[in-house]
Design a protein around this motif. Structure first.
Motif, PDB file in Angstrom:
ATOM      1  N   VAL A   1      72.135  28.951  80.995  1.00 22.43           N
ATOM      2  CA  VAL A   1      71.159  29.722  81.762  1.00 22.43           C
ATOM      3  C   VAL A   1      70.119  30.342  80.838  1.00 22.43           C
ATOM      4  O   VAL A   1      70.322  30.444  79.636  1.00 22.43           O
ATOM      5  N   GLY A   2      69.017  30.740  81.438  1.00 24.15           N
ATOM      6  CA  GLY A   2      68.001  31.470  80.689  1.00 24.15           C
ATOM      7  C   GLY A   2      66.901  30.621  80.111  1.00 24.15           C
ATOM      8  O   GLY A   2      65.789  31.103  79.917  1.00 24.15           O
ATOM      9  N   GLY A   3      67.220  29.331  79.817  1.00 26.06           N
ATOM     10  CA  GLY A   3      66.217  28.483  79.209  1.00 26.06           C
ATOM     11  C   GLY A   3      65.602  29.151  78.002  1.00 26.06           C
ATOM     12  O   GLY A   3      66.301  29.686  77.147  1.00 26.06           O
ATOM     13  N   SER A   4      64.268  29.137  77.954  1.00 26.22           N
ATOM     14  CA  SER A   4      63.560  29.823  76.865  1.00 26.22           C
ATOM     15  C   SER A   4      62.827  31.045  77.404  1.00 26.22           C
ATOM     16  O   SER A   4      61.809  31.461  76.843  1.00 26.22           O
ATOM     17  N   ASN A   5      63.363  31.608  78.491  1.00 26.54           N
ATOM     18  CA  ASN A   5      62.740  32.779  79.101  1.00 26.54           C
ATOM     19  C   ASN A   5      63.045  34.028  78.280  1.00 26.54           C
ATOM     20  O   ASN A   5      64.208  34.454  78.191  1.00 26.54           O
ATOM     21  N   PHE A   6      62.014  34.626  77.723  1.00 26.54           N
ATOM     22  CA  PHE A   6      62.190  35.779  76.844  1.00 26.54           C
ATOM     23  C   PHE A   6      62.821  36.955  77.577  1.00 26.54           C
ATOM     24  O   PHE A   6      63.750  37.594  77.069  1.00 26.54           O
ATOM     25  N   LEU A   7      62.327  37.253  78.768  1.00 22.51           N
ATOM     26  CA  LEU A   7      62.796  38.430  79.499  1.00 22.51           C
ATOM     27  C   LEU A   7      64.280  38.317  79.836  1.00 22.51           C
ATOM     28  O   LEU A   7      65.029  39.299  79.696  1.00 22.51           O
ATOM     29  N   PHE A   8      64.717  37.148  80.278  1.00 21.70           N
ATOM     30  CA  PHE A   8      66.123  36.961  80.621  1.00 21.70           C
ATOM     31  C   PHE A   8      67.015  37.276  79.418  1.00 21.70           C
ATOM     32  O   PHE A   8      67.962  38.063  79.517  1.00 21.70           O
ATOM     33  N   HIS A   9      66.715  36.674  78.297  1.00 13.76           N
ATOM     34  CA  HIS A   9      67.544  36.870  77.104  1.00 13.76           C
ATOM     35  C   HIS A   9      67.440  38.302  76.577  1.00 13.76           C
ATOM     36  O   HIS A   9      68.428  38.856  76.077  1.00 13.76           O
ATOM     37  N   ALA A  10      66.268  38.916  76.708  1.00 12.29           N
ATOM     38  CA  ALA A  10      66.098  40.288  76.249  1.00 12.29           C
ATOM     39  C   ALA A  10      66.950  41.251  77.080  1.00 12.29           C
ATOM     40  O   ALA A  10      67.558  42.185  76.540  1.00 12.29           O
ATOM     41  N   VAL A  11      67.011  41.018  78.388  1.00 18.03           N
ATOM     42  CA  VAL A  11      67.835  41.863  79.255  1.00 18.03           C
ATOM     43  C   VAL A  11      69.309  41.704  78.900  1.00 18.03           C
ATOM     44  O   VAL A  11      70.067  42.684  78.828  1.00 18.03           O
ATOM     45  N   VAL A  12      69.743  40.462  78.660  1.00 19.35           N
ATOM     46  CA  VAL A  12      71.152  40.193  78.327  1.00 19.35           C
ATOM     47  C   VAL A  12      71.565  40.953  77.066  1.00 19.35           C
ATOM     48  O   VAL A  12      72.579  41.661  77.049  1.00 19.35           O
ATOM     49  N   VAL A  13      70.781  40.834  76.000  1.00 19.60           N
ATOM     50  CA  VAL A  13      71.188  41.464  74.738  1.00 19.60           C
ATOM     51  C   VAL A  13      71.043  42.988  74.785  1.00 19.60           C
ATOM     52  O   VAL A  13      71.833  43.716  74.179  1.00 19.60           O
ATOM     53  N   SER A  14      70.053  43.477  75.525  1.00 21.66           N
ATOM     54  CA  SER A  14      69.880  44.928  75.622  1.00 21.66           C
ATOM     55  C   SER A  14      71.014  45.562  76.406  1.00 21.66           C
ATOM     56  O   SER A  14      71.549  46.618  76.018  1.00 21.66           O
TER      57      SER A  14
END
Length: 263
Positions: free
Chosen positions: A166-179
């Motif tokens: 999931v997430g592909g290369s979507n910056f916002l998705f991955h940023a929310v996950v790690v935050s």
């Protein structure tokens, strides 16, 4: 001919790691400020950690720079995560968050209970170093050996991310996950429990049911019990699906406390 889209200056995994560092150390400093100022001392439910922030920080940074960052870059370069479309539909993102939460629960439970807490591996893999803290200073969340950090932090993050896809290369998705992950780990190890304010009972039964649900959602008691007792809540805690500890009967509120031996 239409021009090709410009390639990013740095890999997405590096940018997400930077976001993770900003979130982790930003929240970590906030909890440290709370400790020093006493601003929310009424929510501090566990005794202060004997090791100071400055003592914990170097090992935390070493793990994040020399273990987490290379693992994230390798995951992207191998095409397992941080690649694909930048567009992620809201429904896919929500399902992805749920899948990552469950995947994190499973991988962490297996690594934490069956590998790191094996008597013959506890010291060899260095998990005893993490348990030398009492889980009462936020930054201690990543104070552990490199092997422990890889098995307990890196694998539960990257294996589900690659497996769920999931997430592909979507910056916002991955940023929310790690935050979200950074805050959860720091909160569990901070010694604070913001559910305290909800523990009083109300006259109306629906209000009590809502109160009980909210207490379970925001309590840090599960991981505090793990640090205190060692045999409970291997993946159960703030932000966890709690599936594995519930299924295997190791959730902190399902296991009776061991009686202390008296002379």
């Amino acid at each position: 001919m239409p021009s090709e889209p410009a390639l990013p200056l740095f890999p997405l995994a590096l940018w997400i790691w930077i976001v993770q560092m900003l979130a982790y150390h930003g929240f970590g400093l906030w909890f440290e400020w709370l400790d020093r100022s006493g601003s929310l001392s009424r929510y501090k439910t566990r005794p202060a950690e004997r090791m100071k922030y400055s003592k914990l920080l170097p090992r935390v940074l070493a793990n994040q720079v020399f273990v987490l960052l290379p693992a994230m870059l390798l995951t992207q370069w191998s095409g397992l995560a941080f690649v694909g479309s930048e567009h992620v539909a809201l429904a896919s993102a929500l399902l992805g968050f749920a899948g990552l939460t469950i995947g994190h629960d499973i991988v962490q439970y297996v690594a934490h209970r069956f590998i790191l807490h094996r008597p013959d591996l506890m010291r060899r893999l260095g998990h005893s170093l993490h348990h030398s803290t009492v889980g009462s200073r936020g930054i201690s969340a990543c104070y552990m050996s490199a092997a422990d950090f890889f098995l307990e932090i890196v694998c539960p993050y990257l294996i589900p991310l690659a497996a769920v896809g999931v997430g592909g290369s979507n910056f916002l998705f991955h940023a929310v996950v790690v935050s979200a992950g950074a805050f959860g780990g720091l909160y569990e190890h901070s010694g604070y429990d913001f559910s305290c304010v909800l523990r009083q009972r109300f006259d109306a039964e629906p209000a009590n049911r809502l109160r009980t649900m909210l207490v379970k959602l925001i309590s840090s008691q599960a991981h505090a019990a793990h640090h205190a007792r060692g045999n409970v809540s291997f993946s159960d805690g703030f932000g966890s699906s709690n599936i594995c500890d519930t299924l295997f009967g190791t959730r902190w509120d399902l296991v009776p406390e061991r009686k202390r031996r008296t002379a």
